[in-house]
Design an enzyme around this catalytic site. Sequence first.
Site, PDB file in Angstrom:
ATOM      1  N   TYR A 115      77.284  39.841  14.437  1.00 23.33           N
ATOM      2  CA  TYR A 115      76.700  38.622  15.062  1.00 23.33           C
ATOM      3  C   TYR A 115      77.906  37.931  15.543  1.00 23.33           C
ATOM      4  O   TYR A 115      77.635  37.485  16.436  1.00 23.33           O
ATOM      5  CB  TYR A 115      76.264  38.555  13.817  1.00 23.33           C
ATOM      6  CG  TYR A 115      74.640  38.423  14.248  1.00 23.33           C
ATOM      7  CD1 TYR A 115      73.511  38.304  14.604  1.00 23.33           C
ATOM      8  CD2 TYR A 115      74.664  40.012  12.805  1.00 23.33           C
ATOM      9  CE1 TYR A 115      72.299  38.918  14.408  1.00 23.33           C
ATOM     10  CE2 TYR A 115      73.478  40.112  12.549  1.00 23.33           C
ATOM     11  CZ  TYR A 115      73.008  40.046  13.426  1.00 23.33           C
ATOM     12  OH  TYR A 115      70.958  40.754  13.615  1.00 23.33           O
ATOM     13  N   GLU A 157      68.029  41.238   7.007  1.00 22.30           N
ATOM     14  CA  GLU A 157      68.123  42.782   7.155  1.00 22.30           C
ATOM     15  C   GLU A 157      69.183  43.095   6.046  1.00 22.30           C
ATOM     16  O   GLU A 157      68.864  44.621   5.144  1.00 22.30           O
ATOM     17  CB  GLU A 157      69.270  42.636   8.274  1.00 22.30           C
ATOM     18  CG  GLU A 157      68.769  42.573  10.052  1.00 22.30           C
ATOM     19  CD  GLU A 157      69.983  42.456  10.657  1.00 22.30           C
ATOM     20  OE1 GLU A 157      70.456  42.346  11.406  1.00 22.30           O
ATOM     21  OE2 GLU A 157      68.997  42.124  12.186  1.00 22.30           O
TER      22      GLU A 157
HETATM   23  C1  HEM Z   1      71.246  36.307  17.212  1.00 21.98           C
HETATM   24  C2  HEM Z   1      70.948  37.215  17.812  1.00 21.98           C
HETATM   25  C3  HEM Z   1      70.186  38.366  18.357  1.00 21.98           C
HETATM   26  C4  HEM Z   1      68.547  38.135  19.131  1.00 21.98           C
HETATM   27  C5  HEM Z   1      67.857  37.262  19.365  1.00 21.98           C
HETATM   28  C6  HEM Z   1      68.711  40.092  19.212  1.00 21.98           C
HETATM   29  C7  HEM Z   1      67.329  39.765  20.086  1.00 21.98           C
HETATM   30  C8  HEM Z   1      67.241  41.214  20.716  1.00 21.98           C
HETATM   31  C9  HEM Z   1      65.625  41.789  20.107  1.00 21.98           C
HETATM   32  C10 HEM Z   1      64.791  40.839  20.820  1.00 21.98           C
HETATM   33  C11 HEM Z   1      65.258  42.908  20.321  1.00 21.98           C
HETATM   34  C12 HEM Z   1      64.885  43.899  20.659  1.00 21.98           C
HETATM   35  C13 HEM Z   1      63.855  44.561  19.314  1.00 21.98           C
HETATM   36  C14 HEM Z   1      62.841  45.600  20.128  1.00 21.98           C
HETATM   37  O1  HEM Z   1      62.406  46.136  20.445  1.00 21.98           O
HETATM   38  O2  HEM Z   1      61.438  45.364  19.478  1.00 21.98           O
HETATM   39  C15 HEM Z   1      67.211  43.688  19.722  1.00 21.98           C
HETATM   40  C16 HEM Z   1      67.148  45.145  19.660  1.00 21.98           C
HETATM   41  C17 HEM Z   1      68.522  45.395  19.382  1.00 21.98           C
HETATM   42  N1  HEM Z   1      69.436  45.136  19.105  1.00 21.98           N
HETATM   43 FE1  HEM Z   1      69.449  42.865  18.495  1.00 21.98          FE
HETATM   44  N2  HEM Z   1      69.500  40.512  18.543  1.00 21.98           N
HETATM   45  C18 HEM Z   1      70.442  39.545  17.711  1.00 21.98           C
HETATM   46  C19 HEM Z   1      71.769  40.000  18.021  1.00 21.98           C
HETATM   47  C20 HEM Z   1      72.381  41.863  17.766  1.00 21.98           C
HETATM   48  C21 HEM Z   1      73.493  41.933  17.336  1.00 21.98           C
HETATM   49  C22 HEM Z   1      74.191  40.735  16.757  1.00 21.98           C
HETATM   50  C23 HEM Z   1      73.506  43.550  17.437  1.00 21.98           C
HETATM   51  C24 HEM Z   1      74.740  44.809  16.966  1.00 21.98           C
HETATM   52  C25 HEM Z   1      75.945  45.020  17.627  1.00 21.98           C
HETATM   53  C26 HEM Z   1      72.439  43.781  17.955  1.00 21.98           C
HETATM   54  C27 HEM Z   1      71.531  45.254  18.010  1.00 21.98           C
HETATM   55  C28 HEM Z   1      70.657  45.752  18.720  1.00 21.98           C
HETATM   56  C29 HEM Z   1      70.636  46.905  18.982  1.00 21.98           C
HETATM   57  C30 HEM Z   1      70.840  47.853  19.016  1.00 21.98           C
HETATM   58  C31 HEM Z   1      68.870  46.852  19.745  1.00 21.98           C
HETATM   59  C32 HEM Z   1      68.183  48.110  19.801  1.00 21.98           C
HETATM   60  C33 HEM Z   1      67.789  47.988  21.577  1.00 21.98           C
HETATM   61  C34 HEM Z   1      67.459  49.091  22.198  1.00 21.98           C
HETATM   62  O3  HEM Z   1      66.592  49.315  21.756  1.00 21.98           O
HETATM   63  O4  HEM Z   1      68.048  50.120  22.757  1.00 21.98           O
HETATM   64  N3  HEM Z   1      71.605  43.108  18.138  1.00 21.98           N
HETATM   65  N4  HEM Z   1      68.002  42.557  19.363  1.00 21.98           N
END
Ligand code: HEM
Length: 416
Positions: A115, A157
């Site tokens: 994060y 998480e």
């Molecule tokens: C407050 C911070 C964050 C927000 C608002 C956020 C938001 C999101 C959203 C909206 C999605 C799509 C969810 C879905 O498909 O249902 C997502 C997927 C994902 N997030 Fe985050 N995220 C955050 C932090 C992080 C962090 C720290 C990581 C790790 C490095 C991360 C890694 C991922 C990955 C790997 C996916 C799936 C991507 C894919 O399907 O290709 N996220 N996140």
Amino acid sequence: MLTLDIQSQQAPHPSEETKPMLSMKTIDLVKSTIPLLESAGVAITEHFYERLFRLNPELKNIFNMSNQHSGRQQFALFSAIAAYAKNIENPAVLATAIERIAQKHTSFQVQPEHYAVVGHHLIETLRELAPDAFTPDIEAAWTEAYGYLASIFIGREHEIYQTAAQKPGGWCGPRLFTVLQKKIESEYVTSFVLAPSDGGAISAYMPGQYLAVRVKPAGADYFEIRQYSLSDKFNGENYRISVKRETDPVMGTVSNYLHNTINQGDEIAVLPPAGDFFLQDTGTPNVLISAGVGLTPMMSMLEAIVATENHEPVFFLHACENPQQHSFATRIENLQEQNPKIKSFTWYNNSDVLPGMSYRGLMEIANIAAQLPLSSGNFYLCGPTGFMKFVKDQLLAIGVKPERIHYEVFGPHSAL
Ligand code: HEM
Ligand SMILES: Cc1cc2nc3c(=O)[nH]c(=O)nc-3n(C[C@H](O)[C@H](O)[C@H](O)COP(=O)(O)OP(=O)(O)OC[C@H]3O[C@@H](n4cnc5c(N)ncnc54)[C@H](O)[C@@H]3O)c2cc1C
């Protein structure tokens, strides 16, 4: 690097009705940037991801780089940030989205330390894209607001990881599974039955949930993680997933690796079941609606429902190109023959022959609406988003209440 005081903040559970822990000044400043965020649109997240992967390429082991080409992941992240800024006074209204994202994050093994990295790149992106508007006050407000949202995700998480590890047969992180069986289900879909190589127990899941596989195909520079819905009811011994070979516009990395390279006896790493899309209630009639490989969570739900004594009627509506691409057709037909409470309807987009209870063309719900439990049923949708939107609009038009419609997107989430 941005310092986030994430751990020390007392994060509420996302479903709790709670007053924000942010100051009014922070809230006002973040809200004042909404027009800026909206006018920049996905340029923000494109810039962000370009920066993230250039400076922290190790995160390519976590993200699906193919989703970057489609722009769907950029849009999902942008939508989440914009929604957060708009609802910053009461993040509890984002509870459903936060739960879905947290479930998805755990299946990608997102860790608390990630994060700070992501937060740093978000702040630097805003600074680089809007240097004049990004005053020290705005920077401080966004740093605080991001830290607060991050703390909500980290807290939830942590709970999900703990629950997955502590339940009977549960585990945390990648665990090796052996392919017990590899079975062709239709022209493009093949099932893999997976049992833990350590011979131990496996954890139960809700019908509709998915697991993730983590593989490194030969020649790949990074690990690839992909989600696959469990396609059978829980049997206590092994998991079944059913994978479509993706070929358009280019060969999909993991689906083709599984189809071409992984055979009976081979091992792959599996992450624990997760997901917020699952069968809510077997005490109501259920209508399971899918297109193409979107039928996998529906098979899990159908098998779980029919294994329940005195279950309510279940309707299985499926659309696919032709009978050659119709996965599990024989199984569904057999279940229907044995059990009068199962009604199956199929739409073939392009087929000369129309076996059984099937129609030609797109799924026109009106044809069978009189048979469906429009007011008492729960409706589950899975398939391409265009298909789900088409069906959802029809369901709403014939009187199904929005809260009875549940759906899963096989990729970065998008609203219908
Ligand atoms: C407050 C911070 C964050 C927000 C608002 C956020 C938001 C999101 C959203 C909206 C999605 C799509 C969810 C879905 O498909 O249902 C997502 C997927 C994902 N997030 Fe985050 N995220 C955050 C932090 C992080 C962090 C720290 C990581 C790790 C490095 C991360 C890694 C991922 C990955 C790997 C996916 C799936 C991507 C894919 O399907 O290709 N996220 N996140
Ligand atoms: C909750 C959930 C459940 C799922 N359940 C299932 C399931 O039960 N069964 C199933 O088969 N799938 C399921 N999926 C989808 C699955 O996770 C994978 O996304 C799918 O197998 C494709 O992965 P891949 O590595 O083969 O393709 P990827 O390499 O990830 O490619 C994905 C798409 O992008 C295209 N693409 C790749 N690179 C480029 C490029 N450079 N330019 C343009 N286009 C490109 C590919 O042609 C392909 O169409 C699910 C997904 C989720 C999120």
